[in-house]
Design a protein around this motif. Structure first.
Motif: not given
Length: 120
Positions: A35-37, A46-47, A50, A96, A108, A110
């Motif tokens: 997923a990208w933040y 922040e998210w 996904s 992530k 998790y 990063w």
């Protein structure tokens, strides 16, 4: 585990486009949900987006209609196509990886992040 590496950031003008890449590697890279933040200057992480199991993307409100997330499973790489970029999109973008461990538990991982700057 999973090693995550982002790339593709840079400086663009408002209305421009960028495509970010997130390459996952390691023993459990193929199991990872990516997923990208993002973290704006002076702001909180922040998210952003996904990729769901059915191949569709889920997006945060501010980027809906402008960003597209996709994945190349063979390469264990996820992409974020960013169009119609706005100044407020300026942030460090992080990938992530979430890897199931047991039950609801997840590990998790990063990436280091890639800088996206939208400026005229």
């Amino acid at each position: 585990q999973v090693h995550v590496a982002e790339s593709g950031g840079g400086l663009v003008q408002p209305g421009g486009s960028l495509r970010l890449s997130c390459a996952a590697s390691g023993s459990r890279a193929s199991d990872a949900a990516l997923a990208w933040y993002r973290q704006p200057p002076g702001g909180q992480r922040e998210w952003v987006a996904s990729l769901l199991s059915d191949g569709t993307g889920d997006y945060a409100g501010p980027v809906k209609g402008r960003f597209t997330i996709s994945r190349d499973n063979y390469k264990n790489t996820v992409y974020l196509q960013m169009n119609s970029l706005k100044i407020e999109d300026t942030a460090v973008y992080f990938c992530k990886a979430a890897v199931p461990t047991k039950g609801w538990d997840r590990a998790y991982y990063w990436g280091q992040g890639t800088q996206v700057t939208v400026s005229s």
